[in-house]
Design a protein around this motif. Structure first.
Motif, short mmCIF file in Angstrom:
data_model
loop_
_atom_site.label_atom_id
_atom_site.label_comp_id
_atom_site.label_asym_id
_atom_site.label_seq_id
_atom_site.Cartn_x
_atom_site.Cartn_y
_atom_site.Cartn_z
N PHE A 265 0.83 -1.19 0.00
CA PHE A 265 0.00 0.00 0.00
C PHE A 265 0.87 1.25 0.00
CE2 PHE A 265 -2.72 -3.26 1.93
CZ PHE A 265 -3.84 -3.14 1.13
N GLU A 266 0.44 2.22 -0.80
CA GLU A 266 1.11 3.52 -0.90
C GLU A 266 0.08 4.62 -0.66
OE1 GLU A 266 2.87 3.69 -4.72
OE2 GLU A 266 4.44 2.17 -4.29
N SER A 267 0.56 5.72 -0.15
CA SER A 267 -0.33 6.85 0.12
C SER A 267 -0.79 7.48 -1.18
CB SER A 267 0.41 7.89 0.98
OG SER A 267 0.82 7.31 2.21
N THR A 268 -1.99 8.01 -1.12
CA THR A 268 -2.56 8.70 -2.27
C THR A 268 -2.76 10.17 -1.92
OG1 THR A 268 -4.80 8.15 -1.53
CG2 THR A 268 -3.71 6.57 -3.00
N ASP A 269 -3.39 10.91 -2.85
CA ASP A 269 -3.66 12.32 -2.59
C ASP A 269 -4.59 12.49 -1.42
OD1 ASP A 269 -2.07 12.83 -4.75
OD2 ASP A 269 -3.76 12.99 -6.17
N ASP A 270 -5.47 11.53 -1.24
CA ASP A 270 -6.39 11.56 -0.09
C ASP A 270 -5.69 10.91 1.09
OD1 ASP A 270 -8.43 11.60 1.68
OD2 ASP A 270 -9.91 10.60 0.39
N CYS A 271 -5.56 11.64 2.18
CA CYS A 271 -4.82 11.13 3.33
C CYS A 271 -5.51 9.97 4.02
CB CYS A 271 -4.59 12.27 4.34
SG CYS A 271 -3.62 13.63 3.69
N SER A 272 -6.80 9.81 3.79
CA SER A 272 -7.55 8.75 4.46
C SER A 272 -7.60 7.46 3.65
CB SER A 272 -8.98 9.21 4.75
OG SER A 272 -9.64 9.52 3.53
N GLN A 273 -6.89 7.38 2.52
CA GLN A 273 -6.91 6.19 1.68
C GLN A 273 -5.50 5.78 1.31
OE1 GLN A 273 -9.32 6.98 -1.77
NE2 GLN A 273 -11.28 6.82 -0.63
N GLN A 274 -5.35 4.48 1.10
CA GLN A 274 -4.11 3.91 0.60
C GLN A 274 -4.44 2.94 -0.53
OE1 GLN A 274 -1.87 2.11 3.76
NE2 GLN A 274 -1.26 4.08 4.68
N LYS A 275 -3.50 2.83 -1.50
CA LYS A 275 -3.75 2.02 -2.68
C LYS A 275 -2.61 1.05 -2.89
CE LYS A 275 -4.85 2.43 -7.59
NZ LYS A 275 -5.05 3.37 -8.73
N CYS A 276 -2.99 -0.21 -3.23
CA CYS A 276 -1.97 -1.24 -3.48
C CYS A 276 -1.35 -0.96 -4.84
CB CYS A 276 -2.59 -2.63 -3.46
SG CYS A 276 -1.41 -3.95 -3.85
N SER A 277 -0.02 -0.99 -4.90
CA SER A 277 0.68 -0.71 -6.15
C SER A 277 0.65 -1.89 -7.12
CB SER A 277 2.14 -0.33 -5.86
OG SER A 277 2.80 -1.41 -5.18
N VAL A 278 0.23 -3.07 -6.65
CA VAL A 278 0.22 -4.25 -7.53
C VAL A 278 -1.17 -4.47 -8.15
CG1 VAL A 278 0.65 -6.73 -7.65
CG2 VAL A 278 2.03 -5.30 -6.15
N CYS A 279 -2.19 -4.55 -7.28
CA CYS A 279 -3.53 -4.86 -7.79
C CYS A 279 -4.49 -3.69 -7.76
CB CYS A 279 -4.14 -6.02 -7.00
SG CYS A 279 -4.38 -5.63 -5.24
N GLY A 280 -4.08 -2.56 -7.15
CA GLY A 280 -4.94 -1.40 -7.15
C GLY A 280 -6.02 -1.40 -6.08
N LEU A 281 -5.92 -2.28 -5.07
CA LEU A 281 -6.91 -2.34 -4.00
C LEU A 281 -6.78 -1.08 -3.14
CD1 LEU A 281 -9.08 -3.92 -2.44
CD2 LEU A 281 -7.20 -4.96 -1.13
N VAL A 282 -7.91 -0.44 -2.89
CA VAL A 282 -7.94 0.81 -2.13
C VAL A 282 -8.58 0.52 -0.78
CG1 VAL A 282 -8.78 3.19 -2.03
CG2 VAL A 282 -8.07 2.21 -4.22
N ILE A 283 -7.93 0.98 0.32
CA ILE A 283 -8.45 0.81 1.64
C ILE A 283 -8.46 2.15 2.33
CG2 ILE A 283 -7.63 -1.59 1.83
CD1 ILE A 283 -5.30 -0.55 3.52
N GLU A 284 -9.30 2.26 3.34
CA GLU A 284 -9.40 3.49 4.11
C GLU A 284 -8.63 3.33 5.40
OE1 GLU A 284 -13.45 4.45 4.72
OE2 GLU A 284 -13.88 4.88 2.59
N VAL A 285 -7.92 4.37 5.79
CA VAL A 285 -7.10 4.33 7.01
C VAL A 285 -7.43 5.57 7.84
CG1 VAL A 285 -5.25 3.00 5.94
CG2 VAL A 285 -5.18 5.49 5.82
N GLU A 286 -7.14 5.47 9.11
CA GLU A 286 -7.33 6.56 10.02
C GLU A 286 -6.02 6.80 10.78
OE1 GLU A 286 -10.59 5.95 12.56
OE2 GLU A 286 -12.10 5.92 10.97
N GLU A 287 -5.63 8.07 10.90
CA GLU A 287 -4.43 8.41 11.64
C GLU A 287 -4.81 9.04 12.95
OE1 GLU A 287 -2.03 10.91 9.24
OE2 GLU A 287 -1.66 9.37 7.69
N PHE A 288 -4.13 8.61 14.03
CA PHE A 288 -4.41 9.12 15.37
C PHE A 288 -3.23 9.93 15.85
CE2 PHE A 288 -6.90 5.29 14.87
CZ PHE A 288 -8.16 5.71 15.25
#
Length: 288
Positions: A265-288
Motif C-alpha cells: 500500500f502507498e499513500s494517495t492524494d487523499d490522506c484517508s486512503q491507501q492504494k496497493c501498487s500491484v492490484c490497485g486495492l484501495v483501503i481506508e485508514v485513520e491516523e491518530f
C-alpha cells in the motif's frame, strides 16, 4: 448227478466244523464266568439262562421318541405336541389382534337367514365381507366392482382420501380386517379397509369427491412450493458463501494476476486512503 466230494474237501469241512464248535464253547465259558461277577455286583445279568439272544435291528438307529400322552390329534393327518407356557405366550403375542373369520359368530337377526348379494342377489356370499364389514356381496361382484369393494391398506387410505390416524383408529367409523404382515411376520399387522366405507366418510368430511380432489391439488401445490422455497434458500446460501471467492476470482482475471501476492500500500492524494501498487486495492485508514 452231483460230483462226490474228494477226501481233501471232506477233511477241510471237518476242520472248519471243529473250529466253529471250539469257538462256540469258548464263548459259552466266557459268558458263564461273567454272569457270577455281575450278580455279585448287584446288577442284572446280561442274559438270563435259556433266554434267546436278540439281534439289533438295522432300523433301530436314528429314531425319535415321542410321548404320545402329551400330543394332540389335529385330525388333519399329523399330531401336534403341546406347547410350553412360554411358547404359548410367544405364539399368542405373534397372533395378537388378528381377526379369525371362522371365530366370528354369524348374527342372523342382522343379516337375515338367507342373505343375498346386494349387486346380483346371489346366495353365494363372501364370508369375510359379511362378518367383518357387514357387506352382503359375492366374490364375482367384488372383482367386477373394485371401486366399491376393493380393500385398501392404511397407507393407501391416508394418501388417497387424506384421512388421519385418529380417524382410521375409530372402529365405529371403519371396520378393519387385520392380517399378518405379508412382508415380514415380526412387523405390525396389516390393516385392510373397505373402499366404500372410506369414500363415504371422505365425502362427509370434505363435502364431495370434487372438493377432495381440490384439497389434494392444494396440498400437492403447497408441497411443491415448500420444496421450491427450500431449494431457493439452499441456492442463496451457496451463493452467499461463494460470492467472495467469485469476486476475488473475477478481480484477478481483470488485473491478470497469476498468483496471490502481498499487498504493498502507498499513500494517495487523499490522506484517508491507501492504494496497493500491484492490484490497485484501495483501503481506508485513520491516523491518530
Amino acid at each position: 448227478m452231483s460230483t462226490p466230494l474228494t477226501p481233501e474237501q471232506l477233511a477241510l469241512i471237518e476242520t472248519n466244523r471243529q473250529q466253529a464248535l471250539e469257538k462256540r464253547r469258548r464263548a459259552q465259558q466266557s459268558a458263564e464266568k461273567e454272569q457270577p461277577t455281575a450278580q455279585s455286583n448287584g446288577s442284572q445279568p446280561k442274559q438270563q439262562a435259556g433266554e434267546k439272544r436278540l439281534r439289533a435291528s438295522k432300523m433301530s438307529s436314528g429314531y425319535y421318541e415321542y410321548n404320545l400322552s402329551t400330543m394332540r390329534d389335529t385330525k388333519a393327518g399329523f399330531l401336534e405336541e403341546d406347547l410350553s407356557e412360554k411358547q404359548q405366550q410367544q405364539l399368542a403375542e405373534k397372533k395378537r389382534k388378528l381377526i379369525v373369520v371362522d371365530e366370528i359368530p354369524y348374527d342372523a337377526s342382522t343379516h337375515g337367514n338367507n342373505p343375498k348379494c346386494c349387486e346380483c342377489e346371489s346366495l353365494d356370499l363372501e364370508v369375510t365381507y359379511l362378518k367383518i364389514f357387514g357387506v352382503k356381496v359375492c366374490k364375482p361382484c367384488i372383482e367386477s366392482v373394485p371401486e366399491k369393494y376393493s380393500l385398501l391398506t392404511k397407507t393407501e387410505a391416508k394418501d388417497d382420501y387424506l384421512l388421519t390416524d385418529s380417524e382410521l383408529r375409530d372402529r365405529d367409523l371403519f371396520p378393519v380386517w387385520e392380517k399378518p404382515n405379508p412382508h415380514k411376520s415380526t412387523w405390525n399387522n396389516m390393516l385392510l379397509y373397505l373402499r366404500r366405507d372410506l369414500e363415504t366418510f371422505a365425502t362427509k368430511k370434505w363435502g364431495s369427491l370434487e372438493k377432495l380432489d381440490e384439497e389434494f391439488e392444494n396440498r400437492a401445490q403447497t408441497k411443491r412450493e415448500r420444496k421450491e422455497l427450500k431449494y431457493k434458500k439452499a441456492v442463496a446460501e451457496l451463493r452467499r458463501r461463494t460470492r467472495a471467492d467469485e469476486w476475488e476470482k473475477r478481480r484477478r482475471e481483470r488485473l491478470h494476476l497469476e498468483k496471490e501476492h502481498e499487498h504493498v500500500f502507498e499513500s494517495t492524494d487523499d490522506c484517508s486512503q491507501q492504494k496497493c501498487s500491484v492490484c490497485g486495492l484501495v483501503i481506508e485508514v485513520e491516523e491518530f
